[in-house]
Write a protein that holds these residues in place. Structure first.
Motif, short mmCIF file in Angstrom:
data_model
loop_
_atom_site.label_atom_id
_atom_site.label_comp_id
_atom_site.label_asym_id
_atom_site.label_seq_id
_atom_site.Cartn_x
_atom_site.Cartn_y
_atom_site.Cartn_z
N LEU A 21 0.83 -1.20 0.00
CA LEU A 21 0.00 0.00 0.00
C LEU A 21 0.87 1.26 0.00
N THR A 22 1.91 1.27 0.81
CA THR A 22 2.78 2.43 0.87
C THR A 22 3.54 2.63 -0.44
N THR A 23 4.02 1.54 -1.02
CA THR A 23 4.69 1.63 -2.32
C THR A 23 3.73 2.20 -3.37
N GLY A 24 2.50 1.70 -3.38
CA GLY A 24 1.51 2.21 -4.32
C GLY A 24 1.23 3.67 -4.11
N LEU A 25 1.16 4.10 -2.85
CA LEU A 25 0.87 5.51 -2.56
C LEU A 25 2.02 6.40 -3.00
N LEU A 26 3.26 5.96 -2.77
CA LEU A 26 4.42 6.76 -3.20
C LEU A 26 4.36 7.03 -4.71
N PHE A 27 4.06 5.98 -5.47
CA PHE A 27 4.02 6.13 -6.92
C PHE A 27 2.78 6.89 -7.38
N ALA A 28 1.65 6.66 -6.72
CA ALA A 28 0.43 7.37 -7.10
C ALA A 28 0.60 8.87 -6.89
N ARG A 29 1.19 9.26 -5.77
CA ARG A 29 1.43 10.68 -5.52
C ARG A 29 2.46 11.26 -6.48
N GLN A 30 3.45 10.46 -6.84
CA GLN A 30 4.47 10.94 -7.76
C GLN A 30 3.87 11.34 -9.10
N PHE A 31 2.89 10.55 -9.56
CA PHE A 31 2.32 10.79 -10.87
C PHE A 31 0.90 11.35 -10.83
N GLY A 32 0.38 11.59 -9.63
CA GLY A 32 -1.00 12.05 -9.53
C GLY A 32 -1.96 10.99 -10.03
N GLY A 33 -1.75 9.76 -9.58
CA GLY A 33 -2.50 8.63 -10.11
C GLY A 33 -3.53 8.07 -9.15
N HIS A 34 -4.06 6.90 -9.52
CA HIS A 34 -5.15 6.26 -8.80
C HIS A 34 -4.76 4.84 -8.42
N ILE A 35 -4.98 4.48 -7.16
CA ILE A 35 -4.72 3.13 -6.68
C ILE A 35 -6.02 2.32 -6.78
N ALA A 36 -6.01 1.30 -7.60
CA ALA A 36 -7.19 0.43 -7.76
C ALA A 36 -6.96 -0.83 -6.94
N ALA A 37 -7.39 -0.81 -5.68
CA ALA A 37 -7.22 -1.97 -4.81
C ALA A 37 -8.23 -3.05 -5.19
N LEU A 38 -7.77 -4.29 -5.18
CA LEU A 38 -8.61 -5.41 -5.60
C LEU A 38 -8.43 -6.58 -4.65
N HIS A 39 -9.55 -7.08 -4.14
CA HIS A 39 -9.51 -8.30 -3.34
C HIS A 39 -10.32 -9.37 -4.06
N VAL A 40 -9.73 -10.54 -4.23
CA VAL A 40 -10.40 -11.64 -4.92
C VAL A 40 -10.76 -12.72 -3.90
N ARG A 41 -12.06 -12.97 -3.78
CA ARG A 41 -12.54 -14.04 -2.89
C ARG A 41 -12.61 -15.34 -3.66
N ALA A 42 -12.18 -16.40 -3.02
CA ALA A 42 -12.27 -17.72 -3.65
C ALA A 42 -13.73 -18.12 -3.78
N ASP A 43 -14.07 -18.78 -4.86
CA ASP A 43 -15.43 -19.26 -5.09
C ASP A 43 -15.63 -20.54 -4.29
N SER A 44 -16.53 -20.51 -3.31
CA SER A 44 -16.75 -21.69 -2.46
C SER A 44 -17.24 -22.90 -3.26
N ARG A 45 -17.82 -22.67 -4.43
CA ARG A 45 -18.31 -23.77 -5.26
C ARG A 45 -17.17 -24.62 -5.82
N GLU A 46 -15.93 -24.10 -5.72
CA GLU A 46 -14.77 -24.86 -6.20
C GLU A 46 -14.57 -26.11 -5.35
N VAL A 47 -15.20 -26.14 -4.18
CA VAL A 47 -15.09 -27.31 -3.31
C VAL A 47 -15.94 -28.47 -3.83
#
Length: 294
Positions: A21-47
């Motif tokens: 997160l800190t690395t992303g923030l350093l670069f986002a501020r450097q370029f005036g950019g956007h951090i697109a955080a993504l969390h992927v939940r496992a599909d329980s049906r895979e069981v």
């Protein structure tokens, strides 16, 4: 060269998320950019396929319920960590498509999305339409070189990936080392580092006879950077008592580098994993952000 605007940041609940997160923030501020955080939940049906392996329907149903509960718990934990980080750092949280055409330099926005599926597939697809993806370093005891998601991004997204360090970095992208060996992978990394190199305080190209492959030499890479208005010095690193990967990281430390870029897996991934390899050593031992490309 302000072209880093969308920074994809997969979050899966590892203890090293703050470093990413800190690395992303350093670069986002450097370029005036956007951090697109993504969390992927496992599909329980895979069981479900386990039902054909001697488990009753009731047992599979319970396993699916347990997987769903664990997925919900982890998703909540990741979202709380994201909310705490953005609040603590004064980052405006927007929707996944921010209503702007770039933030002022020194500022950043962020968004958070949860999706269900196989992490390595979902992250790779999202990475294809991101300028760079930053991944957290795995927890201590895990090998980053075995990360399925990292390899999927490297081999299938067509975009660069930055492996964040375990420790929270204070700076990133001010003093840049470029590992050069003349390969197509090193060339891709050189192209992808240009936005950072154009604004860096100092840039150094590291090369070695033990690392060089068939292709342009380090001096040619320096000439290419010069055409882009980037001055870079050259250093040949070598220590017969150490591996190439260890020598490379030692040269970065001597330079006071806070970012390294290199091509990933000049040899086949399988061969590198068996023999060791420069990529594997750097992935598992670097203490600074490492941008890799293929």
């Amino acid at each position: 060269m302000k072209i880093i605007q969308k920074i994809l940041l997969p979050l899966n609940g590892t203890s090293n998320a703050e470093g990413a997160l800190t690395t992303g923030l350093l670069f986002a501020r450097q370029f005036g950019g956007h951090i697109a955080a993504l969390h992927v939940r496992a599909d329980s049906r895979e069981v479900a396929p386990l039902a054909g392996e001697g488990l009753s329907g009731a047992m599979v149903e319970e396993m699916m319920s347990a997987a769903e509960r664990e997925g919900a718990r982890r998703a909540l934990s990741v979202r709380e960590a994201f909310d705490h980080f953005t609040l603590q750092n004064g980052i405006a949280v927007t929707g996944p498509i921010p209503p702007f055409h770039g933030n002022p330099t020194g500022t950043a926005t962020a968004s958070f999305v949860t999706m269900t599926g196989r992490e390595h597939e979902v992250v790779t697809y999202r990475a294809r339409l991101s300028d760079v993806t930053i991944v957290a370093h795995p927890d201590s005891g895990e090998e980053v070189s075995s990360s399925e998601t990292l390899h999927a991004i490297l081999f299938d997204s067509g975009r660069p990936v930055i492996i964040a360090p375990r420790q929270v970095p204070q700076t990133a992208g001010r003093r840049i080392c470029i590992a050069w060996n003349g390969t197509a992978e090193a060339t891709a990394a050189l192209h992808h580092i240009l936005p950072w190199a154009a604004e860096a305080e100092a840039v150094r190209i590291l090369y070695s006879a033990d690392y060089q492959r068939r292709g342009p030499e380090a001096r040619h890479a320096a000439e290419y950077l010069a055409i882009h208005g980037i001055e870079a010095d050259l250093l040949e690193f070598s220590n017969p008592d150490e591996t190439v990967g260890a020598n490379l990281l030692a040269a970065c430390r001597d330079f006071g580098a806070d970012m390294l870029t290199m091509g990933a897996y000049s040899h086949s991934r399988l061969r590198q994993l068996i023999l060791g390899g420069v990529t594997r050593h750097v992935l598992e031992n670097a203490e600074l952000p490492v941008l890799m490309s293929r």
